[in-house]
Design an enzyme around this catalytic site. Structure first.
Site, PDB file in Angstrom:
ATOM      1  N   CYS A 420      12.873 -33.369   6.949  1.00  0.00           N
ATOM      2  CA  CYS A 420      13.130 -33.381   5.499  1.00  0.00           C
ATOM      3  C   CYS A 420      14.138 -32.322   5.063  1.00  0.00           C
ATOM      4  O   CYS A 420      15.006 -32.584   4.225  1.00  0.00           O
ATOM      5  CB  CYS A 420      11.818 -33.234   4.731  1.00  0.00           C
ATOM      6  N   ASP A 548      13.436 -37.119  -3.048  1.00  0.00           N
ATOM      7  CA  ASP A 548      12.487 -36.908  -1.950  1.00  0.00           C
ATOM      8  C   ASP A 548      13.057 -37.429  -0.630  1.00  0.00           C
ATOM      9  O   ASP A 548      13.279 -38.632  -0.476  1.00  0.00           O
ATOM     10  CB  ASP A 548      11.176 -37.627  -2.276  1.00  0.00           C
ATOM     11  N   HIS A 550      11.587 -37.709   2.171  1.00  0.00           N
ATOM     12  CA  HIS A 550      10.555 -38.262   3.048  1.00  0.00           C
ATOM     13  C   HIS A 550      10.481 -39.783   3.004  1.00  0.00           C
ATOM     14  O   HIS A 550       9.671 -40.385   3.720  1.00  0.00           O
ATOM     15  CB  HIS A 550       9.184 -37.681   2.669  1.00  0.00           C
TER      16      HIS A 550
END
Length: 591
Positions: A420, A548, A550
């Site tokens: 990440c 994000d 992820h």
């Protein structure tokens, strides 16, 4: 003293200033520019007719000056005084005053060039107009001296402005010229219908998965827009005789002696049209501007004999969003080389438009119609299409510029569970690319690791591993990856408790307003990218705009927004027992 006709619905005021001048106000007084009867820009008062024409040539075809704006004029006579020594000194002016003593007086001087000019917001203007682009990628001029080049350019100008030149729009199979009758109603509606059909036909893709949390906001279906309708130029000089878009080749009779050079120039002109626009007026505006553009390219090549080509580049005005076209000499396809060669030209563009030169706006790497790495399928600025209702009493502070969305499992690399921070680093690097600060490619995960090994931060075994990195390592990578392009004084905020994340709002708001780079945050073995804050400073309520990394799945905005992978988050998004570190990447101090 006679008053000018009022601009509907009201005379010019501070509201007018906000809508037309917002964001580019290095100009306390200037010439007001309209296109299709709509106010689109303000430019510094030009000191000569040549400077005025140079400024108008940067704007969409058909732009005209319709008035002068003076901020805090002390008296009517100040308006007339301001015109002295400018290209508008012969104007038959009338005056309108508005404002109050607290704001200071605002003076508007009408030139009489345009009647009933409308004042629209950026969104209203974008929805109303259709953009058309006259584009001939390459014209080759084979010459053996500058005199021949001048004559060949003149011949091209004459040809473009003659009634033998036709314009062909393949989108609707329409041919028109400077003698055409009728308006653009059918063309504009065909473009809108095509865009609507494209939006309706877009399939919904995979669901996506990962470790993010928090529900996404209301999803705004992405609007499919035709960036511009491309027009082909059909002239008697067309190499194929059928208007091939591959360019024109004009061979000037070289005689029997001397060496010969092939000079390459390009026609690339933008116009914004309304359904009511007349076809002959559109053709005339496009072809006249194309002829002037060729003349500008000739002047550049004449000034730089070693550069045997010149090319127009299109940009988006940083505040109004209108198209700006600048002509640069170009002996290289690389943006960094073009920018270095044309720094003086870029400086003139800033001056003509009254845009501050404290950051790059017109670098070649920022031009429209270029592949910014999106051939890989990555999304540009997915936050733009979020349908978000701001906090009551809140104020939005969002990053400046564009970026690419990097996330888990792109590039056929399975970094699920550890990659990440690398993906956040890549997103930040893409921001530096897309703002024109560097032409160096975004580093791969392996290149990020190798950089950390090379500077001695990590052992050799680190390269190729699945080891997590944090904000400090990201700063090392940014510092070293772009060291040949700029130096960055990156800042940190260390050890912020998840329970007190609202304390970051003030600094984040200031950062996005003054610097504008994406912010990386790491903690709880997770990394995210912060793109903005919505902050009510009175109540202390905050929401964060989170990108994000992820996410695992297709580049599908409906999924990414709907499942919260790019969306606004409240304080429950953060682990209140975790400690977070924030990296505030610097904006380079380069032009």
């Amino acid at each position: 003293m006679q008053q000018a006709h009022h601009l509907p619905p009201d005379p010019p005021s501070s509201t007018f200033k906000m809508q037309v001048l917002e964001g580019c106000v290095q100009v306390s007084s200037g010439a007001l520019v309209a296109l299709n009867g709509i106010a689109i820009a303000v430019i510094p008062l030009p000191t000569s007719t040549q400077r005025l024409q140079q400024a108008l040539d940067l704007l969409p075809a058909g732009s005209t000056v319709f008035g002068i704006y003076l901020e805090k004029a002390e008296a009517f006579s100040a308006g007339a005084e301001a015109i002295k020594g400018t290209a508008l000194k012969g104007t038959n002016v009338e005056y309108v005053l508005s404002g109050n003593q607290a704001e200071g007086l605002t003076c508007f001087i009408e030139t009489g060039e345009t009647e009933d000019v409308q004042i629209l917001s950026k969104a209203e203007y974008t929805a109303l107009v259709t953009e058309v682009r006259l584009y001939v990628p390459e014209i080759q001029l084979i010459v053996n001296n500058v005199k021949q080049l001048a004559s060949s350019i003149t011949a091209l100008e004459d040809e473009l402005q003659s009634n033998t030149t036709k314009l062909f729009i393949s989108h609707c199979n329409q041919i028109f010229d400077i003698d055409s009758k009728g308006d653009c109603h059918a063309l504009c509606h065909q473009v809108q219908d095509s865009a609507s059909a494209s939006a309706a036909s877009q399939p919904s893709k995979g669901k996506g998965k990962g470790k993010g949390k928090g529900k996404g906001g209301k999803v705004k279906q992405p609007k499919v827009q035709v960036e511009s309708v491309e027009i082909t130029c059909l002239t008697s000089l067309s190499s194929s005789g059928t208007g091939s878009t591959h360019g024109l080749e004009v061979a000037i009779n070289p005689g029997t002696s001397g060496s010969f050079e092939t000079i390459r120039v390009t026609v690339d002109v933008i116009a914004h049209i309304l359904p009511s626009s007349k076809l002959n007026a559109v053709a005339s505006s496009l072809l006249n501007l194309a002829a002037r553009q060729l003349r500008a390219q000739f002047m550049l090549i004449q000034e730089n004999p070693s550069k045997l080509s010149a090319k127009p580049f299109h940009f988006v005005h940083p505040s109004t969003g209108i198209n700006i076209t600048a002509v640069y000499s170009s002996s290289t396809a690389f943006a960094s080389g073009i920018d270095g060669t044309n720094e003086q030209v870029r400086q003139v563009v800033h001056e003509l438009l009254g845009i501050k030169s404290d950051r790059p706006v017109f670098r070649a790497g920022l031009a429209r119609f270029m592949d910014h790495g999106t051939s890989t399928g990555r999304l540009i600025c997915p936050h733009d299409s979020i349908d978000y209702k701001p906090l009551q009493g809140g104020e939005l502070h969002v990053l400046q510029g564009q970026y690419l969305y990097y996330h888990y499992c792109q590039d056929s690399i399975n970094d699920d569970g550890w990659g990440c921070a690398y993906r956040s680093c890549q997103t930040i690097c893409s921001w530096y690319n897309l703002q024109g600060y560097s032409a160096r490619a975004v580093p791969s995960i392996l290149e990020i690791q190798q950089t950390l090994v090379e500077i001695g931060d990590k052992p050799e075994t680190f390269a190729g591993s699945n080891t997590w990195i944090g904000s400090m390592e990201l700063s090392f990578v940014l510092q070293n990856w772009f060291k040949d392009d700029f130096e960055g004084d990156h800042r940190f905020e260390i050890g912020v408790s998840g329970a007190s994340m609202s304390s970051t709002a003030r600094r984040l708001a200031s950062h996005f307003d003054e610097v504008g780079t994406p912010v990386m945050i790491g903690g709880n073995n997770l990394a995210h990218t912060i793109l903005g804050v919505d902050w009510n400073s009175q109540l202390g309520t905050v929401r964060w705009l989170i990108l994000d990394p992820h996410y695992i799945g297709a580049e599908d905005l409906t999924t990414i927004h709907g499942r919260g992978w790019c969306n606004w988050k409240d304080e429950t998004f953060w682990n209140k027992f975790a400690t977070y570190n924030l990296l505030f990447p610097a904006r380079p101090d380069v032009f």
